[in-house]
Design a protein around this motif. Structure first.
Motif, PDB file in Angstrom:
ATOM      1  N   ASN A 150       0.895  -1.602  -0.145  1.00 53.13           N
ATOM      2  CA  ASN A 150       0.159  -0.176   0.059  1.00 53.13           C
ATOM      3  C   ASN A 150       0.327   1.178   0.293  1.00 53.13           C
TER       4      ASN A 150
ATOM      5  N   TYR B 230       1.712   1.601  -3.378  1.00 54.12           N
ATOM      6  CA  TYR B 230       0.984   2.592  -4.152  1.00 54.12           C
ATOM      7  C   TYR B 230       0.750   3.942  -4.105  1.00 54.12           C
ATOM      8  N   THR B 231       0.911   4.212  -2.721  1.00 54.19           N
ATOM      9  CA  THR B 231       0.540   5.959  -1.945  1.00 54.19           C
ATOM     10  C   THR B 231       1.639   6.430  -2.724  1.00 54.19           C
TER      11      THR B 231
ATOM     12  N   GLY C 265       1.235   6.889  -6.335  1.00 58.07           N
ATOM     13  CA  GLY C 265       0.550   7.971  -7.365  1.00 58.07           C
ATOM     14  C   GLY C 265       1.172   9.163  -7.023  1.00 58.07           C
ATOM     15  N   ARG C 266       1.309   9.525  -5.505  1.00 57.54           N
ATOM     16  CA  ARG C 266       2.053  10.738  -5.461  1.00 57.54           C
ATOM     17  C   ARG C 266       3.340  11.150  -6.487  1.00 57.54           C
TER      18      ARG C 266
ATOM     19  N   LYS D 102       3.589  10.408  -9.150  1.00 55.65           N
ATOM     20  CA  LYS D 102       2.817  11.033 -10.625  1.00 55.65           C
ATOM     21  C   LYS D 102       2.725  11.585 -10.588  1.00 55.65           C
ATOM     22  N   ASP D 103       1.509  12.195  -9.107  1.00 58.21           N
ATOM     23  CA  ASP D 103       1.482  13.693  -9.283  1.00 58.21           C
ATOM     24  C   ASP D 103       2.086  15.116  -9.208  1.00 58.21           C
TER      25      ASP D 103
END
Lengths: 265, 164
Positions: free
Chosen positions: B137, B140-141, B144-145, B147-148
């Motif tokens: 997890n 995943y976090t 995601g971050r 990418k942003d």
């Protein structure tokens, strides 16, 4: 963006100089390691050679000798582990196999039992290995007739060889010369040990028994009961023991010769 | 100790992978060369038996990441600034690539790793979790971050807003 990122990362390559340097460093590391291993192997090999060499040297170096006075004499070199490591002059032996590297007791036993020595009238064994070895050799020789054992130093043995006599006879010569300096090597060489001992006994005025020399060849009989004979005489004397029991005969004579007979059952 | 042939094969297969990880972690070529050689020498003396090429590749990635972290975390390294710092690392010649690379390098280390492993090596979050020794997890976090953050950075730089 995914594609752009992939392309960006994909555009990065290891520079050829970097790869070449690394390849050289790895090659050098491998060689150093191999050199280290080879060094260890070389040292180990040297040690092994040294150990085997020194062990072999210790084993193969004779520290004492047993001379069996046949013609030509047989000389056994005995190492510190009581093993025969050299045999010289064993031409009279029919079989020399099994003597080398066996214990000296076995070797002496085997030599004395050799059919090639059966017709030798008298044998003298000289030992330079001290009293323990002399005892052991005497034990071996006790089963055989007319075998005389004596012990002496290397120097005595060398002197005896120089005089051309077996050590036992040489020692007898010295003992006889103490009483009668006119006795020569030739005279001694022509006599048997038995005769020499009798001669010495005569000169020293002692009997065979207390002359201090022991020779194999005295007859012993064992059994029940006892019987012995004792005879002396001028000119010749003989003694014999007969009987069912133990008989021990000996004789002394003024004439310098004596014969003896033993009967035992 | 591996043979020279094995070392050569590994160098051919994994030189670029190791170089890329060095690129996203290290700031100068001297350090890169240092780590690059350290990793392959480690491979040379390692007795690890690899079940597959994938396993071997993961080993190289893990070892390179560790070596980079060790170097960056070392007392000496954190207190000194080599002269070569000013020299830009070679590679990534094209301007387009250069911009993206600079954007990636501007992100924190933890984001760079997941971006590289996911977008270039194609690892899934559970695989990355294994390699980076992190919770799935968390990966995943992070992904995601990352990418942003990258998107924002590229937009900020005015780079191909239409492609991002």
């Amino acid at each position: 963006m995914d594609h752009k990122l992939y392309e960006t990362f994909d555009s990065i390559h290891a520079e050829s100089a970097l790869v070449a340097h690394t390849r050289a460093a790895m090659g050098a590391a491998g060689r150093v390691r191999n050199r280290g291993r080879m060094r260890v192997a070389a040292v180990a090999a040297c040690l092994a050679v040294l150990l085997v060499g020194s062990g072999g040297w210790v084993y193969m170096t004779p520290v004492s000798a047993i001379n069996i006075e046949t013609n030509p004499p047989i000389e056994l070199g005995v190492n510190r582990f009581d093993r025969v490591v050299s045999v010289s002059g064993g031409d009279t032996l029919q079989s020399e196999d099994g003597i080398k590297f066996s214990s000296y007791e076995d070797a002496v036993d085997q030599i004395l039992s050799d059919p090639g020595l059966a017709d030798v009238p008298e044998l003298s064994i000289a030992v330079t290995g001290g009293s323990e070895m002399l005892n052991s050799v005497e034990n071996c020789a006790s089963a055989h007739r007319n075998v005389y054992c004596c012990s002496g130093s290397e120097e005595e043995l060398a002197a005896a060889e120089a005089a051309g006599l077996p050590l036992g006879k040489y020692q007898m010569l010295l003992a006889l010369q103490a009483f009668d300096p006119s006795i020569t090597v030739q005279q001694v060489a022509g006599m048997t040990m038995r005769q020499l001992r009798d001669e010495l006994a005569l000169l020293s005025g002692e009997t065979d028994e207390n002359a201090g020399y022991q020779g194999q060849g005295n007859g012993y009989g064992t059994g029940d009961g006892s019987g012995n004979g004792y005879g002396t005489g001028d000119g010749s004397g003989n003694g014999y023991g007969t009987g069912d029991g133990s008989g021990y005969g000996y004789g002394t004579s003024n004439g310098g010769h004596h014969s003896e007979k033993h009967h035992s059952e | 100790m591996r043979s020279e042939q094995e070392a050569d094969r590994a160098l051919r297969l994994y030189a670029d992978t190791v170089r890329r990880i060095c690129m996203i972690h290290l700031k100068n070529y001297a350090d890169t060369e240092d780590i690059f050689q350290t990793v392959f020498l480690k491979y040379l003396v390692s007795s690890t038996a690899f079940a597959s090429e994938e396993h071997e590749k993961a080993w190289f990635i893990r070892v390179t990441l560790n070596a980079c972290k060790d170097l960056l975390g070392s007392f000496f390294h954190s207190r000194t600034l080599p002269l070569s710092e000013v020299m830009l690392q070679p590679a990534a010649q094209e301007a387009e690539h250069q911009e993206v690379l600079e954007a990636v390098l501007s992100l924190p280390e933890k984001f760079r790793d997941v971006l590289y492993l996911h977008y270039y090596e194609g690892y899934t979050a559970p695989q990355m979790a294994k390699i980076l020794k992190k919770n799935v997890n968390t990966i995943y976090t992070l992904l995601g971050r990352a990418k942003d953050r990258l998107k924002a950075k590229l937009e900020e730089d005015g780079y191909g807003s239409q492609t991002v």
